[in-house]
Design a protein around this motif. Sequence first.
Motif, PDB file in Angstrom:
ATOM      1  N   PRO A 102       0.831  -1.213   0.000  1.00  0.00           N
ATOM      2  CA  PRO A 102       0.000   0.000   0.000  1.00  0.00           C
ATOM      3  C   PRO A 102       0.858   1.253   0.000  1.00  0.00           C
ATOM      4  CG  PRO A 102      -0.117  -1.116   2.123  1.00  0.00           C
ATOM      5  CD  PRO A 102       0.623  -2.020   1.192  1.00  0.00           C
ATOM      6  N   ASP A 106       2.578  -0.609  -5.575  1.00  0.00           N
ATOM      7  CA  ASP A 106       2.657  -1.656  -6.600  1.00  0.00           C
ATOM      8  C   ASP A 106       3.472  -2.825  -6.047  1.00  0.00           C
ATOM      9  OD1 ASP A 106       2.925  -3.221  -8.828  1.00  0.00           O
ATOM     10  OD2 ASP A 106       3.292  -1.501 -10.180  1.00  0.00           O
ATOM     11  N   ILE A 109       7.093  -3.276  -7.688  1.00  0.00           N
ATOM     12  CA  ILE A 109       8.166  -2.414  -7.211  1.00  0.00           C
ATOM     13  C   ILE A 109       8.759  -3.001  -5.950  1.00  0.00           C
ATOM     14  CG2 ILE A 109       8.749  -0.139  -6.308  1.00  0.00           C
ATOM     15  CD1 ILE A 109       6.518   0.987  -7.997  1.00  0.00           C
ATOM     16  N   GLU A 112      11.092  -5.792  -6.411  1.00  0.00           N
ATOM     17  CA  GLU A 112      12.386  -5.449  -6.974  1.00  0.00           C
ATOM     18  C   GLU A 112      13.348  -4.892  -5.937  1.00  0.00           C
ATOM     19  OE1 GLU A 112      11.489  -2.946 -10.295  1.00  0.00           O
ATOM     20  OE2 GLU A 112      10.251  -4.566 -11.112  1.00  0.00           O
ATOM     21  N   ARG A 247     -13.912   2.052  -2.118  1.00  0.00           N
ATOM     22  CA  ARG A 247     -12.874   2.610  -2.980  1.00  0.00           C
ATOM     23  C   ARG A 247     -11.502   2.557  -2.309  1.00  0.00           C
ATOM     24  NH1 ARG A 247     -14.340   8.189  -5.480  1.00  0.00           N
ATOM     25  NH2 ARG A 247     -16.568   8.265  -5.052  1.00  0.00           N
ATOM     26  N   LEU A 248     -11.510   2.410  -1.016  1.00  0.00           N
ATOM     27  CA  LEU A 248     -10.267   2.417  -0.267  1.00  0.00           C
ATOM     28  C   LEU A 248      -9.714   1.018  -0.066  1.00  0.00           C
ATOM     29  CD1 LEU A 248     -10.790   5.052   2.482  1.00  0.00           C
ATOM     30  CD2 LEU A 248      -8.810   4.826   1.002  1.00  0.00           C
ATOM     31  N   GLN A 249     -10.347   0.048  -0.698  1.00  0.00           N
ATOM     32  CA  GLN A 249      -9.898  -1.337  -0.589  1.00  0.00           C
ATOM     33  C   GLN A 249      -8.381  -1.425  -0.626  1.00  0.00           C
ATOM     34  OE1 GLN A 249     -11.586  -3.446  -3.753  1.00  0.00           O
ATOM     35  NE2 GLN A 249     -12.929  -4.686  -2.486  1.00  0.00           N
ATOM     36  N   THR A 251      -6.245  -0.575   1.580  1.00  0.00           N
ATOM     37  CA  THR A 251      -5.639   0.105   2.712  1.00  0.00           C
ATOM     38  C   THR A 251      -6.230  -0.555   3.928  1.00  0.00           C
ATOM     39  OG1 THR A 251      -7.386   1.688   2.999  1.00  0.00           O
ATOM     40  CG2 THR A 251      -5.708   2.198   1.367  1.00  0.00           C
TER      41      THR A 251
ATOM     42  N   GLN B  58       8.603   6.069 -10.803  1.00  0.00           N
ATOM     43  CA  GLN B  58       9.487   5.390  -9.873  1.00  0.00           C
ATOM     44  C   GLN B  58      10.518   4.600 -10.680  1.00  0.00           C
ATOM     45  OE1 GLN B  58       7.625   3.753  -6.495  1.00  0.00           O
ATOM     46  NE2 GLN B  58       8.936   1.951  -6.437  1.00  0.00           N
ATOM     47  N   GLY B 144      11.931  -1.281 -16.287  1.00  0.00           N
ATOM     48  CA  GLY B 144      11.692  -1.408 -14.853  1.00  0.00           C
ATOM     49  C   GLY B 144      11.104  -0.156 -14.237  1.00  0.00           C
ATOM     50  N   THR B 146       8.387   2.588 -13.422  1.00  0.00           N
ATOM     51  CA  THR B 146       6.920   2.536 -13.417  1.00  0.00           C
ATOM     52  C   THR B 146       6.389   3.949 -13.254  1.00  0.00           C
ATOM     53  OG1 THR B 146       6.969   2.200 -11.042  1.00  0.00           O
ATOM     54  CG2 THR B 146       6.704   0.241 -12.415  1.00  0.00           C
ATOM     55  N   ASP B 148       2.886   6.040 -12.148  1.00  0.00           N
ATOM     56  CA  ASP B 148       1.853   5.703 -11.169  1.00  0.00           C
ATOM     57  C   ASP B 148       1.042   6.952 -10.878  1.00  0.00           C
ATOM     58  OD1 ASP B 148       0.563   4.398  -9.093  1.00  0.00           O
ATOM     59  OD2 ASP B 148       2.104   4.978  -7.629  1.00  0.00           O
ATOM     60  N   TRP B 153      -4.092   5.644  -2.888  1.00  0.00           N
ATOM     61  CA  TRP B 153      -4.760   5.375  -1.597  1.00  0.00           C
ATOM     62  C   TRP B 153      -4.803   6.609  -0.709  1.00  0.00           C
ATOM     63  CZ3 TRP B 153      -2.966   5.559   3.418  1.00  0.00           C
ATOM     64  CH2 TRP B 153      -1.600   5.831   3.568  1.00  0.00           C
TER      65      TRP B 153
END
Lengths: 293, 293, 258, 258
Positions: A102, A106, A109, A112, A247-249, A251, B58, B144, B146, B148, B153
Amino acid sequence: MLGHGSDLPFERDPLARFLPWLIAFMAYLAVLALAGVQVLSTTVGDWHSDLNGSLTVQIPAAETAEDDQANVGKVMDILLDTVNVSHAEVVSEDRVVALLEPWLGDKDIARELPLPQLIDVNVRQDRPLDFDILKTRIEDAVPGATIDNHGVWLRHLVQLIRTTEIITVVVLALIGLITAGTVVFATRTGLAIHHDAIELLHIIGARDSYVAWQFARRALLLGLKGGLIGLVFGAATLFALGQLAARLQGTMLFEHGLAPHHWAVLAIVPVTVALIAMLTARITVMRSLTSML
Amino acid sequence: MLGHGSDLPFERDPLARFLPWLIAFMAYLAVLALAGVQVLSTTVGDWHSDLNGSLTVQIPAAETAEDDQANVGKVMDILLDTVNVSHAEVVSEDRVVALLEPWLGDKDIARELPLPQLIDVNVRQDRPLDFDILKTRIEDAVPGATIDNHGVWLRHLVQLIRTTEIITVVVLALIGLITAGTVVFATRTGLAIHHDAIELLHIIGARDSYVAWQFARRALLLGLKGGLIGLVFGAATLFALGQLAARLQGTMLFEHGLAPHHWAVLAIVPVTVALIAMLTARITVMRSLTSML
Amino acid sequence: MGSAEENQFVARFEGVALRYERGPEILRDVSFDLKSDSFYFLTGPSGAGKTTLLRLLYLSLKPTRGSAAVFGHDIAKTPRDRLPDLRRKIGVVFQNFRLLEHLSVFDNVALPLRVAGIREEDVRRDVAELLTWVGLKDHVSVPTPTLSGGQQQLVAIARAVVGRPKLILADEPTGNVDEAVASRLIHLFQELNKLGATVVIATHNHSLADRLGYRRFNVDGGRLWSETTSDTASPRAVAGGYRRDMTAIGNASGTGAA
Amino acid sequence: MGSAEENQFVARFEGVALRYERGPEILRDVSFDLKSDSFYFLTGPSGAGKTTLLRLLYLSLKPTRGSAAVFGHDIAKTPRDRLPDLRRKIGVVFQNFRLLEHLSVFDNVALPLRVAGIREEDVRRDVAELLTWVGLKDHVSVPTPTLSGGQQQLVAIARAVVGRPKLILADEPTGNVDEAVASRLIHLFQELNKLGATVVIATHNHSLADRLGYRRFNVDGGRLWSETTSDTASPRAVAGGYRRDMTAIGNASGTGAA
Ligand SMILES: Nc1ncnc2c1ncn2[C@@H]1O[C@H](COP(=O)(O)OP(=O)(O)OP(=O)(O)O)[C@@H](O)[C@H]1O
Ligand SMILES: Nc1ncnc2c1ncn2[C@@H]1O[C@H](COP(=O)(O)OP(=O)(O)OP(=O)(O)O)[C@@H](O)[C@H]1O
Ligand SMILES: [Mg+2]
Ligand SMILES: [Mg+2]
C-alpha cells in the motif's frame, strides 16, 4: 385494544409531532454508533491477532540469499534461547511485500527492492522481558539488525480506536439515557398538562393502568415511528459511507464492511427505542399516579 | 428588565428542566464536530499541498549512483518534452526515507535499503494527458521504471476525510436545525399549554411583545445553561482525546491539535445556541400570536 | 361493617375534620349520615366548605381526622386500588363543570361508561338516549368549549348520571341557568332519587332549597348541622343568618381557623 | 368618528351578526348603543348569546357582518396593534373567572396594571387597597385554586376593576354567591358606575335585574331588544317568556339558525 382513541388531548400538544423526530435523531446516532463499533471491533480484532507477537527483528538484506539465511539463523538462535520468548517466526517474503505494497503502490516495485528479513517475536505476557539485553545480543550477532517494539504506532492506533470504541459505547448508552429521559420528561409534561383531566378520570372511576396505558400506547407509537425514521436515515448514511470505503480497498482501514448479522443488530434499534419509550412512559405514569389520590 | 417574574406557569411544565439537557447534548455534539472539522481541515490542507503533483515516476535503484543519474536524466527529458507536464522534480532521498519511515519504524533501516528514485510530476489540470503513451515511452527508456497515479490510496483517504468533513458540517447544520426545531416545538407546546393564559393576557391589554418576551427570555436562559453544560463536557472530551493523540505523534493522523483560535470558535457554541433559542422562541411566538385576535 | 348497614347508609361521617396542607381547619367535628334513597341540600355561605365536604364524599380528599365511610368503606383505610370501584358508584357535577375540552359532548358523557369498561354499543345507546332527554341532541358531536355556560352545565349533569350512580353529588348545578331550567333540573334529580339514588345538592339558591321540603345540611364556621324542613315551602327564619357582610365571605376560612 | 361621539357612546353596534366558524348565526342584526356612564343588564335564556355579545364588546371576537365600534373604533377595521390600548379601558369578569392558577391572588389582580406597564409601587398600593375592600385581605398571597368558588368570583371582579376601566363587562358575576353577597357586589358596580364607568352585567338572576331599575337588553333567538324598566322594582310580565322547556335550551343556537 386501541379502543375508542385517547381520552387525553394529546393531539393538541405539539410534543407529539416533535418527539418522533427527536427519537429519530437518537436512533440515527445509535445506528451509526452501533455500525461503527461493530466495524471497528472486527477490524481491531484482526489487528490484535496480527499483533500477538510484540517484537519485530529486522535484518537488513545481505548480498546473497545464503548470507540472509545465516543472519536469520543467528538471530533465531538467540531468540529461542531467551526464556521469555514464546514463539519466533520469519515473516514470509509475500507478507513483507504485502506490508509494503500500500505504501509503494505496486507489488512489483516492492519485489524489486532488496527486502529486509523480518522476524515476528511473541513474548510471554506474564513475565517481563529485558529488552535492552536482547537488543545488545542481536546487534552484536548481526551488525545492522534492529529490534523494535512491534509497530508502536500501530499499537497506538489500535489504542486510539479502542478509545473511540469506548466513546461510542458511552455515546450509545447516552443515547439510550437521553431517549428514556426525553420520554420521562415528555410524559411528565403530559402528566402536568393533563393533570386535571387525569384527576377527573380518577374521580370518574378510572384505574391507574387505564391512564398509564394511554401514555404508554402513545409513547410506543411515537417511539416506533421515530426509530424507523432514524433507521432509514442511518442505513442510507451507512450505505453511502460503505460505497466510499469500498474505494479504499487495500488500505488497512475498513477491511470489513457490515455483515448481515451487523445489519440485524441495527434493525433492533427502532424496536428497542420504542420499547424503552413505552416502558419509560408506563413506569413514569404509574409512579406519578400513586402520589395522587 | 426581568420584571416581576413570569406571568405564565413555566415552572410547572417539566420541559424547562429537560430542555437545557437536550440543548447541552446538542452543544456537546456541536463542539466535538466543530473541533473535528477544524483539525481535519488543517490536516487535509497540508496533505493537499503535498499532493499537487498528480503523477509519480518510480525508477528502480540501479547498481551505481551514476546509472541512477542517467536513468533519471532520461525520464526527465521525456517528461519535460511532454506538453501537458507543467513541472517535474526528483524527490530528495530524505523525503523518500521520510515516506517510508512510519512503515519501517526506523529511519536507519530505510537508509540501508537501496532506494528507488521517485519523480513527482505536476500535470496541467486543464488538459487531458495521454497517460498510456507517456507510460510506454518511459518504460521503453528505462526498463523497470513505473509510472503511477500519485498515491491513489492517499488520495482516497483525503477523499474519505473530505467526506467526513462534509458529513460533519451536515451534522453541525442538523444540530442547529434540531436545536431550533426543539425550541420551536417547546415554544409551540408552551403556547398550546398556556393558550388560555395568553388569550387572557391579550384581553387584559398585553401586547404581543410582552408575551413574546416571556418566552424569549426563558429560551435565552435555558439555551445559555444548556450550551454551557455542553461546552464543558465537550471541552473535557476534547482534552482527553488530545492527550491520546499526543501519544500518536509522528504518525500522520492528528499532526495538528486545537490552536487557541480553534478553542475560541468552540466558545461561541453556547452563545450561538442561546441566541438561536431566543430568536427562534421570539419568532415562533410573534408568528403564532398574529393568528390570535 | 355489615352489609345491612352498608345498604342502609350511603355515607357515614364521624367527627371528621379537614385542613388543606398547612392551612386552618376548614371542617371541624363534622358528623352525619346519608341514608340510601334520600335527597339532601347542602347550604352555607361562600367559602364555608361545601365543595370541600363534597370532595370528601367523592373520595378526592382524605379527612385529616375522624372516620369517613362511603358505601361502608372507611376512606382513609381503603387501599388505592379499591377506590375506582367505589367511585364508579358516585356521580359528580362539579361547580366548574370540568368537561374535557378536546372531547365532543358525546365522548364527555360516555367517559364514565368507557372507563368502567362497558361495551361500546351499550355506551352509544345509553349516551344518545340521555343526551336526547336533556335536550342536547343537536350538540352531540361538537366540542364542549363551543357550548354556552348553561349547555355545559347540562353536559356535566348528563355525565354525572349516565352511569346510574348510587350517590349523586351536585355542586351548584343550577348556577348558570335561570329559575325555570333550574326547576327542571331539580326535577331530573328527583326522578333519579326515586329510581334509588341518593342525591346531595350544594347550592346558594336558598329559595330553591326552601321550596322543596328536603333535609338540609348547613355548613358554617367549620361546623355542620342538619335542619329538616317541613314538606311545604316556607320562608325560613334562619335565612337572616346568611346576611353577612362581604369581608366575612373572604375570611370564612379564617373564621374556621381560630 | 368625532371625538364628541366617542365620548358620548362607549359602544355602537349597527346590524351586527355573528356566527362561529361554520355554525349557525348566533346573533343577527343586533343594533344598540352603550352610553357613557350608564348601567345595563343583559338577560336572555341559556345559549341565547349573552357571552357571545360580551366577547364582541371586549374585542375577543370580530362580527361576521355589520359594524361594531368600541370607544369610537370599528373593531373589524382596527389594526391588531391598536387593540391593546382599547382593551386596557375595558374590565371583564368572565363567566368561568379565568384566573391564572399558578399566580397568587395578588398577582392575578395586579396583572392588568403590570401588563399596562404601571410602576410596581403603584401596583402594590392599588391592589392591596382593592383586595382589602372586597374582603380578601387574608388571602392575598395564596394561589387561586385554593379559594372557594365565591372567593374566586371576588378575585375575578377585583381584577376586572383594578385598572379603573371605562367599560366594565361582567358575565354572571353573582352566580356563585348568595343573594346578600350578590347585592353587595352589585353595589360595588353601582359605585364604579357613579365614578364614570359604563357597566354591563349579563345575568340569569331576573329578580336582581328586575329590582334595580336599569335599562335592560334582552337576547333571544339571535335578536336583541332593549327594555327600560321603571326605577322601582316590578315583577315583569315578560318573565313568563323565559319559561321554556329544557329541550329549547339545548337547541337555542339551532333556533337561531333556521
Ligand atoms: N385546595 C385548597 N387548598 C387550600 N385551601 C383550600 C383549597 N380548596 C379550598 N380551600 C379553602 O377552603 C375553604 C372552603 O372552600 P370551599 O370551596 O369548600 O367553599 P364552598 O363552601 O364551596 O364555597 P363557595 O360557595 O364559594 O363555592 C375556603 O376558605 C378556601 O379558601
Ligand atoms: N366558540 C364557540 N364555537 C361555536 N359555537 C359557540 C362557541 N361559543 C358559543 N357557541 C354557541 O353559541 C351559542 C350562544 O352561546 P353563549 O355562550 O353566547 O350563550 P349565553 O347566552 O352566554 O348562555 P349561558 O347563559 O348558558 O351562558 C350557543 O348555542 C353555543 O353553543
Ligand atoms: Mg364551592
Ligand atoms: Mg354565557
